[in-house]
Design an enzyme around this catalytic site. Structure first.
Site, PDB file in Angstrom:
ATOM      1  N   TYR A   1      -6.208 -40.115  39.800  1.00  0.00           N
ATOM      2  CA  TYR A   1      -6.247 -39.095  38.756  1.00  0.00           C
ATOM      3  C   TYR A   1      -7.435 -38.148  38.938  1.00  0.00           C
ATOM      4  O   TYR A   1      -7.394 -37.003  38.496  1.00  0.00           O
ATOM      5  CB  TYR A   1      -6.316 -39.751  37.374  1.00  0.00           C
ATOM      6  CG  TYR A   1      -6.175 -38.765  36.243  1.00  0.00           C
ATOM      7  CD1 TYR A   1      -4.999 -38.056  36.076  1.00  0.00           C
ATOM      8  CD2 TYR A   1      -7.218 -38.540  35.348  1.00  0.00           C
ATOM      9  CE1 TYR A   1      -4.858 -37.133  35.048  1.00  0.00           C
ATOM     10  CE2 TYR A   1      -7.088 -37.625  34.312  1.00  0.00           C
ATOM     11  CZ  TYR A   1      -5.903 -36.930  34.165  1.00  0.00           C
ATOM     12  OH  TYR A   1      -5.773 -36.012  33.154  1.00  0.00           O
ATOM     13  N   ARG A   5      -1.706 -40.058  34.650  1.00  0.00           N
ATOM     14  CA  ARG A   5      -1.553 -40.334  33.223  1.00  0.00           C
ATOM     15  C   ARG A   5      -0.112 -40.604  32.819  1.00  0.00           C
ATOM     16  O   ARG A   5       0.165 -40.887  31.662  1.00  0.00           O
ATOM     17  CB  ARG A   5      -2.102 -39.153  32.415  1.00  0.00           C
ATOM     18  CG  ARG A   5      -3.617 -38.975  32.534  1.00  0.00           C
ATOM     19  CD  ARG A   5      -4.360 -40.138  31.908  1.00  0.00           C
ATOM     20  NE  ARG A   5      -5.793 -39.915  31.897  1.00  0.00           N
ATOM     21  CZ  ARG A   5      -6.446 -39.338  30.885  1.00  0.00           C
ATOM     22  NH1 ARG A   5      -5.787 -38.918  29.832  1.00  0.00           N
ATOM     23  NH2 ARG A   5      -7.755 -39.174  30.942  1.00  0.00           N
ATOM     24  N   TYR A  16     -11.138 -46.999  34.576  1.00  0.00           N
ATOM     25  CA  TYR A  16     -10.677 -47.195  33.200  1.00  0.00           C
ATOM     26  C   TYR A  16     -10.805 -48.651  32.762  1.00  0.00           C
ATOM     27  O   TYR A  16     -11.037 -48.945  31.593  1.00  0.00           O
ATOM     28  CB  TYR A  16      -9.215 -46.765  33.066  1.00  0.00           C
ATOM     29  CG  TYR A  16      -9.034 -45.303  32.780  1.00  0.00           C
ATOM     30  CD1 TYR A  16      -9.623 -44.715  31.666  1.00  0.00           C
ATOM     31  CD2 TYR A  16      -8.268 -44.502  33.617  1.00  0.00           C
ATOM     32  CE1 TYR A  16      -9.462 -43.370  31.396  1.00  0.00           C
ATOM     33  CE2 TYR A  16      -8.090 -43.159  33.356  1.00  0.00           C
ATOM     34  CZ  TYR A  16      -8.689 -42.593  32.240  1.00  0.00           C
ATOM     35  OH  TYR A  16      -8.524 -41.269  31.975  1.00  0.00           O
TER      36      TYR A  16
END
Length: 619
Positions: free
Chosen positions: A467, A502, A583
């Site tokens: 990402y 995402r 994340y």
């Protein structure tokens, strides 16, 4: 043991069907049969969609879910403006649904055009749009026959088949554009049937076309200005519109039916379908708004963690049971409406709280789950209006979202209940007795000259985007690097993890946007099998999806998660801004391996510098 469980499940499902058969009318039985068969067809069709096209799949199902406009059109009334609350709600449903239709199909078409190569022959898929116009015209002719209702129902069925074939067309890049056109034909036929089925005055038709045109124009405008990096939040926003349309249609139907005949006019099937439509639509609406806020950065991506959050969710859902018992048993229309409004309020807060309680790392799953919710909301509208087309298309979309949710969870080695109810596990940090974290070694940091020299000397290179590449808009520079290496005689492949980005397939679309040929882009399992053949792997903006702890550390919270094993290549370079965690908030041992070197900096700036050096060395 598995056979025993399977047999027990089969008996339980059979008993459920038999029980429904003894306690329901033929209309409900027919709709349930259509729903079940459509769900099975959807399951088979969606599994056939290539993973690289999962983003277009979500976009096209978003557009098809705009079929909620059909329900609104069938309930509209008044003249140039609505006259009753039910008619106002129907008009809102038509307006927001047409936003989905226009925006969804345009965004899908834009993405699929990115996958087209200059050498690909024309598929002449535009001819199918002409065929759709011809079919709509023929419907107008045949509907003047002695059995217009039969012609309408068969055209609804034809529209359903076109939508199924539209999703089936995404089984490969070569037929995907055709699939999008078939989806347009299916939705178009559905709208034509709805418009022709109502006994409307010229003024009412003006209102209908005005709402369809206004919503479609808004959708086209939004979709035309949204880039690939903004696709996840666009999908979430469109999901919320489906939820809103389901709520307004369900409540509007209740007001319309009970306004003329009281609670006695609301039969059992319509009663429960209206209730469920309000509940599912409400959860979809607010949950999607929260997802949009998190993905767009308007609200914090951190998970909301209220004390007893799962009990809150369970309480909000279970509160609907006594509300339904009162709603379905009372003869008082006012009391029933109060129960329906209470369920709507409960569903709004449930959707908000359940989505807010999920962290940013799990947003890909939430997006696909909301996609599934939008399908089930459309299904309930089909039950409310006794419209088989809406039931079929809703089951198709619901199956699509459910399957994508399963794929995302498998790729993260987590269950759906863990994502929705469990939150993100606390990281397990190894600590020395003195309280200091264990640091085995320092990461080796390299520079652009060394990376460029290594790539030019390599025969086979694998690039793994994450990402971070999308955020930095580095896809064009990466594509130029690929072309420069290919001219040098180097074979370059791309490896894409299922949860990179995402939403499913987002990075595949980004690479296609930069004109990277889709036949050099491979899935995780494919590149893992070939990993020993690569001389160099380059990770660009990815972290958790290449975290070696998932394979090597049984104590890691990522243990068991499928990852791209870039460290098994001869040499690995990781391009990141820093050594910060991903994340999952866990360290990545890949950064400290002997064959790994860190190339730190902004992905776009680093790729531009790397391209210049490669061109310098090859020239």
């Amino acid at each position: 043991e598995e056979a025993t469980k399977g047999a027990i499940i089969a008996i339980a499902v059979g008993l459920a069907f038999l029980g429904l058969g003894t306690g329901s009318d033929m209309e409900l039985t027919s709709q349930l049969g259509i729903f079940t068969l459509a769900g099975m067809v959807g399951y088979q069709v969606v599994w056939g969609v290539t993973p690289a096209l999962h983003s277009p799949l979500m976009s096209v199902t978003n557009a098809i879910s705009g079929m909620t406009a059909v329900g609104g059109l069938l309930m509209m009334g008044g003249d140039l403006i609505p006259e009753t609350p039910a008619q106002w709600l129907a008009s809102v449903a038509v307006l927001v649904s047409s936003v989905n239709i226009g925006g969804g199909f345009l965004m899908t078409g834009r993405m699929l055009d990115m996958f087209k190569r200059d050498t690909d022959p024309s598929d002449f898929s535009e001819y199918y749009l002409a065929a759709g116009v011809a079919l709509a015209t023929l419907y107008g002719v045949f509907s003047q026959s002695g059995n217009p209702e039969g012609v309408t129902q068969m055209t609804y069925l034809l529209a359903s088949v076109a939508c199924i074939l539209g999703i089936g067309g995404l089984s490969s890049q070569k037929t995907a554009s055709l699939g999008n056109k078939l989806g347009v034909v299916g939705v178009g036929l559905g709208l034509v049937c709805a418009l022709a089925s109502v006994d409307a005055s010229p003024q009412l038709y003006i209102q209908m076309f005005a709402l369809l045109a206004a919503g479609g124009t808004i959708g086209l405008g939004v979709a035309s200005k949204t880039g690939v990096t903004g696709l996840p939040q666009l999908v979430a926003a469109f999901h919320s519109l489906v939820g809103l349309a389901a709520v307004t249609t369900s409540v509007g139907s209740f007001l319309e039916v009970t306004g003329s005949g009281g609670m006695e006019a609301l039969d059992g099937m319509h009663s429960i379908a209206t209730f469920l439509g309000t509940f599912i639509g409400g959860v979809t609406l607010t949950g999607s708004i929260v997802a949009f806020g998190k993905l767009s950065g308007r609200i914090s991506g951190r998970a909301l963690s209220l004390p007893g959050k799962n009990f809150i969710n369970a309480g909000l859902a279970l509160a609907c049971v006594p509300a339904y018992l009162v709603y379905s048993s009372t003869g008082d229309t006012t009391l029933a409406l109060e129960m329906l409004m209470g369920v709507m309020a409960s569903s709004f807060f449930l959707g908000y709280h359940s989505a807010a309680s999920v962290g940013g790392a799990d947003m890909p799953v939430i997006i696909t789950l909301l996609n599934s919710y939008s399908g089930w909301a459309l299904c309930t509208e089909g039950f409310v209006l006794n419209n088989e087309m809406l039931t079929i298309v809703g089951a198709l979309i619901g199956s699509s979202g459910a399957i994508l949710s399963y794929i995302m969870c498998q790729a993260m080695n987590r269950s759906l209940t863990d994502v929705v109810f469990g939150g993100t596990p606390a990281p397990k940090t190894k600590v020395l007795p003195g309280g200091e974290e264990v640091i085995q070694k320092e990461a080796s940091v390299t520079n652009v000259d060394a990376v460029a020299e290594s790539l030019v000397a390599a025969k086979k290179v694998l690039i793994v985007p994450g990402y971070g590449m999308a955020v930095a808009n580095a896809q064009y520079a990466v594509a130029s690097i690929t072309n420069a290496l290919a001219k040098n005689g180097t074979t370059v492949h791309f490896g894409v993890h299922p949860v990179a980005g995402r939403m499913p397939g987002q990075l595949n679309v980004l690479l296609a946007e930069a004109r990277v040929p889709y036949d050099v882009v491979f899935e995780m399992d494919e590149v893992n099998e070939m990993m020993g053949e690569y001389d160099v792997t380059v990770v660009i903006g990815a972290n958790d999806t290449v975290n070696s702890a998932a394979v090597e550390d049984p104590d890691s919270i990522l243990a068991g998660m499928p990852v791209i094993r870039v460290w098994e290549a001869e040499k690995c370079y990781v391009m990141k801004r820093s050594l910060a965690q991903g994340y999952a908030a866990v360290e990545n041992p890949l950064f400290y391996k002997d064959n790994t070197e860190m190339f730190l900096g902004d992905a776009k700036a680093s790729c531009d510098a790397l391209l210049s050096k490669i061109q310098e060395f090859t020239n």
